[in-house]
Design an enzyme around this catalytic site. Sequence first.
Site: not given
Ligand code: MRU
Length: 356
Positions: A46-47, A195, A236, A247
Amino acid sequence: MIPTVDWKQGKVILVDQTKLPLEVVFNEYSDYRDVTGAIRDLVVRGAPAIGVTAAMGVALGAQGIEAQDGKEFLKKLEPICNHIASARPTAVNLFWAIRRMQAFAECLKDQTVPRIKESLVQESIRMKEEDIAVNRAMGSYGAEFVQDGDTILTHCNAGSLATAGFGTALGVVYAAHERGRQIKVFADETRPILQGARLTAWELMQEGIDVTLITDNMAGYFMQKGMIDLVVVGTDRTVANGDVANKIGTYSVAVLAKEHGIPFFVAAPTSTIDFSLASGDLIPIEERDASEVTRVFDRVQVAPEGVRAANPAFDVTPARYITAIVTEKGAFRPEDLHQLQDPQADLEKLRFRPDH
Ligand code: MRU
């Protein structure tokens, strides 16, 4: 909400998201190289959570530096920063956080080395606290678009677990819930890493929010039946023209939402906005190991041995599919987002508001 990332007694603490929801395990890190590995292996993901973890990783690496003065210290900090920056390519918070730590260290270069080390720890803790405050502010703006009785569809996990706390897209859900609105959430399971199933469903249940888990290919079915009122997702990396990387599968949801006239919101703290890129096709998209597709969560093989599989971890949703981007400074139409760079911009005038 359980803490996603923390600094305790000289160590970085992460809840191991690869083990959730079956086990709640906290890992301790005392080597920055292991923090890089934890980001790469999705122990933390998650970013915004990646950003705060990276900052704490830099602070951790800094503790081991032996240097006579600030100048030497800064030189030795660079390879540590580069190592952490190599963890994943798409979430801009990783690079944003590392740059902020480096710039902070630069400002302190005339201080003693022990003083710089301690200040870097304090800065990373500040970034964690700021992230929670930003998410709360974003939640408040986003909740204005949520009406009593609404059903919200979300994709992946943009919740407390994807941030230092409270969440971005789920922050909007939590803020609406706190305001007493009766809401329901449909959570896409989010193949291949699940997720949505593992993290979003779990954290919403922990918070007492009505959640229904669906597979990714069911979203259109429920939209067609008129059962989804709005979509809220995280990001992200959002770029200058309002295109958004999130995602894999987010783009399909956005196209479906447009077809059904359903508002599509992106919750994006300004730390995930990369104004240096003009459009979404310039965003580096992480390609992960094909085994994530051929196996279910590294446990059960579901595809024939040796089959070729593709695994882009993110896709880009063009700005034209996005109703508004909700930031901690307010909600804005994607085409107005670039104005946030201008300190003179009249944000009050630019803000996008609900029509109810
Ligand atoms: O691969 P991940 O689980 O790090 O991907 C996360 C996402 O795509 C989230 O939607 C994004 O980081 C926003 S989190 C507030």
